[in-house]
Enzyme design. Structure first.
Site, mmCIF file in Angstrom:
data_model
loop_
_atom_site.group_PDB
_atom_site.id
_atom_site.type_symbol
_atom_site.label_atom_id
_atom_site.label_comp_id
_atom_site.label_asym_id
_atom_site.label_seq_id
_atom_site.Cartn_x
_atom_site.Cartn_y
_atom_site.Cartn_z
ATOM 1 C CB CYS A 1 -19.831 -0.518 -4.175
ATOM 2 S SG CYS A 1 -18.730 -1.121 -4.113
ATOM 3 C CG ASP B 1 -2.028 0.757 0.327
ATOM 4 O OD1 ASP B 1 -3.558 0.512 1.173
ATOM 5 O OD2 ASP B 1 -1.735 2.124 1.023
HETATM 6 N N1 LIG Z 1 -15.373 -1.284 -0.139
HETATM 7 C C1 LIG Z 1 -16.082 -2.399 -0.941
HETATM 8 O O1 LIG Z 1 -17.285 -2.956 0.197
HETATM 9 C C2 LIG Z 1 -15.797 -2.490 -2.065
HETATM 10 C C3 LIG Z 1 -16.752 -4.120 -2.857
HETATM 11 C C4 LIG Z 1 -16.436 -4.911 -3.637
HETATM 12 C C5 LIG Z 1 -15.383 -4.264 -4.337
HETATM 13 N N2 LIG Z 1 -14.995 -2.717 -3.735
HETATM 14 C C6 LIG Z 1 -13.794 -1.966 -4.726
HETATM 15 O O2 LIG Z 1 -12.594 -2.614 -4.450
HETATM 16 C C7 LIG Z 1 -11.688 -2.608 -5.370
HETATM 17 C C8 LIG Z 1 -10.976 -1.670 -3.281
HETATM 18 O O3 LIG Z 1 -11.745 -0.349 -2.808
HETATM 19 P P1 LIG Z 1 -11.424 -0.753 -1.256
HETATM 20 O O4 LIG Z 1 -13.524 -0.295 -0.797
HETATM 21 O O5 LIG Z 1 -10.609 -1.801 -0.946
HETATM 22 O O6 LIG Z 1 -10.874 1.150 -1.375
HETATM 23 P P2 LIG Z 1 -10.148 1.669 -0.389
HETATM 24 O O7 LIG Z 1 -10.013 2.585 -0.065
HETATM 25 O O8 LIG Z 1 -10.298 0.826 1.151
HETATM 26 O O9 LIG Z 1 -8.302 1.202 0.300
HETATM 27 C C9 LIG Z 1 -7.742 1.600 -1.116
HETATM 28 C C10 LIG Z 1 -6.372 0.899 -0.979
HETATM 29 O O10 LIG Z 1 -5.452 1.022 -1.644
HETATM 30 C C11 LIG Z 1 -4.274 1.734 -1.656
HETATM 31 N N3 LIG Z 1 -4.087 2.773 -2.806
HETATM 32 C C12 LIG Z 1 -3.967 3.291 -4.318
HETATM 33 N N4 LIG Z 1 -2.783 3.698 -4.483
HETATM 34 C C13 LIG Z 1 -2.485 2.651 -4.375
HETATM 35 C C14 LIG Z 1 -1.162 1.459 -5.438
HETATM 36 N N5 LIG Z 1 -0.949 2.631 -6.422
HETATM 37 N N6 LIG Z 1 -0.419 0.755 -4.928
HETATM 38 C C15 LIG Z 1 -0.641 0.112 -3.332
HETATM 39 N N7 LIG Z 1 -1.872 0.337 -2.870
HETATM 40 C C16 LIG Z 1 -2.489 1.699 -3.493
HETATM 41 C C17 LIG Z 1 -5.153 3.326 -1.194
HETATM 42 O O11 LIG Z 1 -4.043 3.577 -0.232
HETATM 43 C C18 LIG Z 1 -6.053 2.099 0.109
HETATM 44 O O12 LIG Z 1 -5.535 2.009 1.627
HETATM 45 C C19 LIG Z 1 -12.226 -0.752 -5.561
HETATM 46 O O13 LIG Z 1 -12.463 -1.221 -7.458
HETATM 47 C C20 LIG Z 1 -14.151 -0.725 -4.932
HETATM 48 O O14 LIG Z 1 -14.491 0.060 -6.375
HETATM 49 C C21 LIG Z 1 -14.786 -2.476 -2.541
#
Ligand SMILES: NC(=O)c1ccc[n+]([C@@H]2O[C@H](COP(=O)([O-])OP(=O)(O)OC[C@H]3O[C@@H](n4cnc5c(N)ncnc54)[C@H](O)[C@@H]3O)[C@@H](O)[C@H]2O)c1
Length: 401
Positions: free
Chosen positions: A257, A29
């Site tokens: 989402c 991360d």
């Molecule tokens: N949160 C949910 O409930 C959920 C459910 C299904 C799908 N998603 C999808 O999953 C994906 C991630 O969502 P999330 O909720 O986990 O996001 P989040 O914001 O909780 O976490 C994302 C993490 O990625 C890190 N990050 C950003 N750019 C980066 C890089 N280049 N290299 C390494 N780390 C990096 C950020 O620092 C952060 O900690 C999105 O596409 C989202 O739409 C989320």
């Protein structure tokens, strides 16, 4: 297997904690505070137990890192970075691009690269694969697959283990290896014929919710105008044992989402020459709910909110989580402030938001409930102001949406 998970947020950390029971996981991360806390065994995500992270570290199965070289020997790479909308509400793949760069620059050999970030059909084939190839100095024959994440933060009946997981690779080999990886910690794997089907299914699941929430929010407005109780109407419709699924009215949609994913589908539809009019209209209805609520509250309070003390109760986008991303509470606060009111908020689950702490649940002229957490008792909400407007249907005795 040696696994690298890019992004340690809701999705990436959840996957890391399950995968590290069976594999060696590096959680990569860019946020150094998150990495440092994780390496101390402190989880920042509800639903991921700090103990599981600590156990992974102690067993030598998990470590977090913000140094790309730590993904060097990975055989499997899972991408779980944000896929937001840009200022024009169009897909923003800059986080995916930067993840691809880290992967391209640091892998030491061919790997299976799986995307779990939500994006439009064609992302793994037409964006992730070419982007990794563009940034790679050494040409490895990587495999590519998609397995969209369906985690619902705050929910404990469905998790990584028992939620059916869609998957498909760009090649039969990628599909086979993806199945092998997830079958180590998921009970129910559903193979589809192409990555595009899996990508489209994920978007449609959330679009289905977005559109139905908008529809019920429109019904709430129609019902109020006709003097009908919308929730009683929904209860009545819900007695039909088939062909009906209940959605509840609300201040709008929030989280990572539902407000975002449908616009990914609309954008790719438009590029393919199809207007996604339902999605567009659903966005408008849901985004307008805060204004509608503000105007109802204004009307009920003598036609003016000028200098009124308004307390917004619950600023998380849904009950019992601290997540405020895309919360409709933000739009509601703006709408009420525009009408001249002085707005504070109460949310002990969120605690601190935009640099401000949660206010007391008392002393307001008006309270508007956006999200009702279990730890905030309905009777305390009712006592917090002489006029309470409830968008959740959980505060009996309040004025209902
Ligand atoms: N949160 C949910 O409930 C959920 C459910 C299904 C799908 N998603 C999808 O999953 C994906 C991630 O969502 P999330 O909720 O986990 O996001 P989040 O914001 O909780 O976490 C994302 C993490 O990625 C890190 N990050 C950003 N750019 C980066 C890089 N280049 N290299 C390494 N780390 C990096 C950020 O620092 C952060 O900690 C999105 O596409 C989202 O739409 C989320």
């Amino acid at each position: 297997m040696r696994v690298a998970v890019i992004g340690q947020g809701y999705v990436g950390l959840t996957i890391s904690s399950f995968a590290s029971k069976h594999h060696e996981v590096v959680g990569f991360d860019l946020n150094s505070k998150i990495v440092s806390d994780l390496n101390k065994g402190i989880s920042h995500i509800e639903g991921v137990d700090s103990k599981d992270i600590k156990d992974g570290i102690d067993a030598g199965k998990y470590k977090a890192s913000s140094d790309g070289v730590d993904i060097f020997g990975a055989e499997i790479v899972v991408i779980a970075v944000p896929t937001p909308l840009d200022v024009d509400r169009k897909p923003d793949l800059t986080f995916i691009e930067s993840a691809c760069k880290v992967i391209a620059e640091n892998l030491s050999g061919p790997a299976l690269i799986i995307n779990e970030s939500t994006s439009y059909p064609g992302t793994i084939r037409n964006f992730i694969k070419p982007t990794i190839e563009k940034y790679s100095n050494k040409k490895f024959d990587h495999q590519y697959a998609i397995s969209p994440e369906r985690v619902d933060p705050g929910r404990d009946d469905y998790n990584q283990k028992n939620t059916p997981r869609l998957y498909a690779g760009l090649t039969p080999e990628a599909t086979k290896r993806t199945r092998e990886f997830y079958s180590s910690f998921c009970d129910n794997l559903v193979e589809v014929s192409s990555p595009e089907v899996a990508e489209a299914a994920k978007l449609f699941e959330n679009t289905f919710r977005q559109v139905n929430i908008a529809l019920v929010n429109e019904l709430a407005q129609i019902s109020h105008a006709l003097g009908i109780d919308v929730r009683e109407t929904l209860d009545a419709a819900g007695t039909k044992p088939y062909g009906f699924m209940r959605f509840s009215p609300s201040a709008g949609v929030g989280g990572h989402c539902i407000p975002v994913d449908p616009s990914y589908l609309a954008d790719i539809a438009e590029k393919a020459g199809v207007q996604a009019t339902f999605i567009q209209r659903a966005n408008e209805v849901n985004l307008d709910m805060p204004k509608y609520i503000a105007s109802r509250v204004e009307k009920d309070n003598g036609g003016s909110l000028k200098d009124k003390k308004v307390l917004v109760v619950g600023v998380a986008y849904k009950p019992n989580v601290a997540d405020t991303r895309e919360t409709p509470a933000e739009l509601l606060i703006n709408a009420i402030e525009k009408l001249g009111a002085v707005v504070t908020w109460h949310d002990p689950v969120v605690g601190s938001w935009h640099g401000k702490g949660s206010s007391a649940l008392s002393g307001a002229d008006i309270a508007v409930v956006v999200t009702k957490h279990d730890v905030v008792p309905a009777d305390e909400i009712l006592k917090s102001a002489p006029y309470v407007f409830d968008t959740t249907g959980k505060v009996k005795g309040a004025v209902q949406l």
